[in-house]
Design a protein around this motif. Structure first.
Motif, PDB file in Angstrom:
ATOM      1  N   GLN A 400       0.833  -1.202   0.000  1.00  0.00           N
ATOM      2  CA  GLN A 400       0.000   0.000   0.000  1.00  0.00           C
ATOM      3  C   GLN A 400       0.871   1.258   0.000  1.00  0.00           C
ATOM      4  OE1 GLN A 400      -2.126   0.909   3.667  1.00  0.00           O
ATOM      5  NE2 GLN A 400      -3.882   1.661   2.509  1.00  0.00           N
ATOM      6  N   LYS A 429      -7.549  -2.913  -4.643  1.00  0.00           N
ATOM      7  CA  LYS A 429      -8.234  -2.235  -3.540  1.00  0.00           C
ATOM      8  C   LYS A 429      -8.006  -0.728  -3.571  1.00  0.00           C
ATOM      9  CE  LYS A 429      -7.884  -6.237  -0.419  1.00  0.00           C
ATOM     10  NZ  LYS A 429      -7.358  -6.723   0.875  1.00  0.00           N
ATOM     11  N   VAL A 455     -10.959 -10.856  -3.590  1.00  0.00           N
ATOM     12  CA  VAL A 455     -10.881  -9.388  -3.612  1.00  0.00           C
ATOM     13  C   VAL A 455     -11.959  -8.834  -4.530  1.00  0.00           C
ATOM     14  CG1 VAL A 455      -9.456  -7.422  -4.312  1.00  0.00           C
ATOM     15  CG2 VAL A 455      -8.418  -9.312  -3.052  1.00  0.00           C
ATOM     16  N   THR A 465      -8.120  -3.893   3.427  1.00  0.00           N
ATOM     17  CA  THR A 465      -9.570  -3.797   3.276  1.00  0.00           C
ATOM     18  C   THR A 465     -10.196  -3.269   4.552  1.00  0.00           C
ATOM     19  OG1 THR A 465      -9.486  -5.719   1.826  1.00  0.00           O
ATOM     20  CG2 THR A 465     -11.650  -5.039   2.600  1.00  0.00           C
TER      21      THR A 465
END
Length: 549
Positions: A400, A429, A455, A465
């Protein structure tokens, strides 16, 4: 091999190409670069497509779902060639990929269940070099490649990256704390970090800043009534010996003292800026004064060698008049960026205002911020409780951060060593388009495809998430943010250590009121993605149109 004259790393077979001779494992052999098998482009054959339905409600801050993504089973060599040279795919990906993250086999001499990791240095380096040469044209001009390594090959890899991308395009060497508990069952030093080598395609690359930290925000105050909180910022910089024109006196508007930088340092901004700032307090002018000896000492030279004819910033009116004006300006508050310290009787300093642009990423990423291997293992184990997790899975928070720094929503992220599919899962995501490939078909069947399908269908409630946020635990009506409450508790603890006579019950009550807790919410993002599985070609069939992949 003929030496080019530049600094480079040499190894056996560097002038050769590698060809995979195994099926679904790392089994390479060196061949000539003009061998037809090297130039052969293997086609991708779409065998399945999975579409997800959008969630009934999508929060406003959730990124737009992506589609037209690719999961490919096959060797990275053939996958990248297909993206580069097949018109169907090159039109979409050539020069369009914003981020390439690769976590290649580390060559540690260990054999993991999911893949072989025992490749000789020369084979490993050639494999890496060839993949980098394929990756570079896929990158957009403002794209970057992040190579994730451990200590075994990182030093050699950086030299290869310098050769392929140019040393001027080196961005950073990031240390990620992959383990929080050192191992004691080793005769050497325990290794607790991995390395991320970051290179840009060109100087068009720009990083995205990270959110500000609560601790950083707490350092910004507004003691002068400035509507924007600020903190003290250095007003000088190193390099007095080479920037002698930036070493000069600034006359204090109230005391009349001549202010200089410390030895070896010079003023950190242009003289015109300082003149404008000081003129906020009183009339100033540029004037040459007899201070060569003092300036020479700061610059580390002698008066006869120090730069001549450097003006000082001096008062243009008598000191008594200037002091009266400066005191009024100081008492009015909301001081200029350059302000007077110690109740206007000290030196000068500079404000650094709190802004919304975030913080520049550092090169050390602690596990507390991006997770460690144990967190990645936990994420895999929860998804696949009956399977043996990968030896070194990457936590979603790590990917991320990489994707946040290097891309924006809608950009393309590529990972040609997919493993369990962490890169693609996090990219999806975060609203990025993605392409990922994995050579071992069993890994795709057991891990990568099931994970990405979850996902897509909104069934993955792990990793990023689930979004956590601090909230007030016992007093939601308090007129303070959770970050302010935590800072109050921290400072209260410091005060309590200085005084033994403070009422313990009152201290406990204050801590209880400002206590915070973590509250988690689940964010779901869905849309369509492709699954492309190229089958292994039969080299006995010489008709390219009849080869199926």
């Amino acid at each position: 091999m003929k030496h080019t004259g530049r600094l480079e790393l040499t190894w056996t077979g560097k002038d050769k190409a590698l060809l995979s001779t195994g099926d679904g494992k790392y089994d390479y052999t060196f061949i000539d670069r003009d061998d037809p098998r090297v130039r052969e482009v293997r086609l991708l054959h779409e065998i399945d497509r999975v579409d997800g339905s959008p969630p009934e409600r999508r929060p406003d801050d959730l990124p737009e779902p992506t589609n037209d993504n690719l999961l490919i089973t096959g060797d990275a060599m053939h996958v990248l060639d297909a993206l580069l040279k097949t018109p169907e795919w090159s039109g979409k990906y050539l020069g369009e990929v914003k981020l390439v993250y690769i976590d290649p086999p580390f060559n540690t001499g260990q054999a993991f269940e999911q893949y072989e990791d025992n490749i000789e240095h020369s084979i490993w380096l050639t494999m890496l070099r060839d993949r980098l040469r394929q990756i570079r044209p896929l990158l957009s001009p403002d794209g970057s490649v992040w190579v994730h390594l451990d200590h075994v090959e990182s030093h050699r890899c950086r030299v290869v990256l310098d050769e392929e991308f140019g040393s001027s395009n080196f961005v950073a060497e990031v240390a990620w704390q992959k383990a929080v508990t050192p191992r004691n069952n080793t005769s050497k030093m325990t290794v607790t970090q991995d390395t991320l080598l970051v290179y840009r395609k060109s100087d068009a690359w720009q990083l995205n800043r990270l959110p500000r930290l609560a601790l950083s925000d707490s350092r910004h105050k507004s003691q002068d009534g400035d509507p924007i909180p600020w903190r003290d910022n250095p007003i000088d910089a190193p390099g007095a010996s080479t920037h002698q024109g930036m070493v000069y006196a600034i006359q204090h508007p109230i005391t009349g003292d001549l202010l200089y930088t410390k030895v070896g340092r010079c003023w950190g901004k242009e003289q015109s800026w300082f003149l404008k700032q000081m003129s906020e307090y009183a009339p100033y002018e540029l004037r040459e004064i007899d201070d060569a000896e003092h300036r020479a000492r700061i610059c580390g030279t002698t008066p006869d060698k120090v730069r001549k004819h450097v003006n000082a910033i001096m008062l243009a009116v008598p000191l008594e008049e200037a002091a009266e004006q400066a005191q009024r300006r100081y008492d009015a508050g909301d001081w200029p960026t350059l302000y007077l310290t110690k109740k206007a009787r000290g030196s000068i300093s500079m404000k650094a205002h709190q802004t919304d642009i975030g913080r520049v990423p550092a090169t050390f990423w602690p596990a507390s911020e991006v997770g460690a291997n144990i967190e990645g293992k936990s994420e895999i184990q929860e998804m696949f409780p009956d399977e043996t997790p990968f030896a070194t899975p990457k936590p979603e928070r790590l990917l991320q951060r990489i994707i946040k720094i290097a891309t924006n929503q809608g950009d393309i992220v590529l990972d040609c060593f997919a493993g369990s599919g962490t890169t693609a899962a996090v990219a999806h995501k975060m609203g990025r388009r993605w392409v990922t490939s994995e050579m071992v078909a069993d890994t795709v069947a057991r891990f990568t495809r099931p994970r990405l399908t979850r996902v897509l269908n909104g069934e993955d409630m792990r990793g990023i998430t689930a979004v956590s946020a601090r909230v007030m635990a016992n007093c939601e009506s308090a007129d303070m943010t959770p970050d302010e409450a935590r800072e109050f508790t921290r400072l209260l603890g410091k005060v309590a250590k200085c005084r033994d006579d403070l009422d313990k019950a009152t201290l406990a009550a204050l801590k209880a009121v400002t206590n915070t807790r973590e509250e988690s919410t689940v964010r779901v993002i869905r849309k369509s993605l492709f699954f492309n599985f190229p089958r292994r070609a039969s080299h006995r069939n010489n008709d390219p149109s009849k080869r199926m992949w």
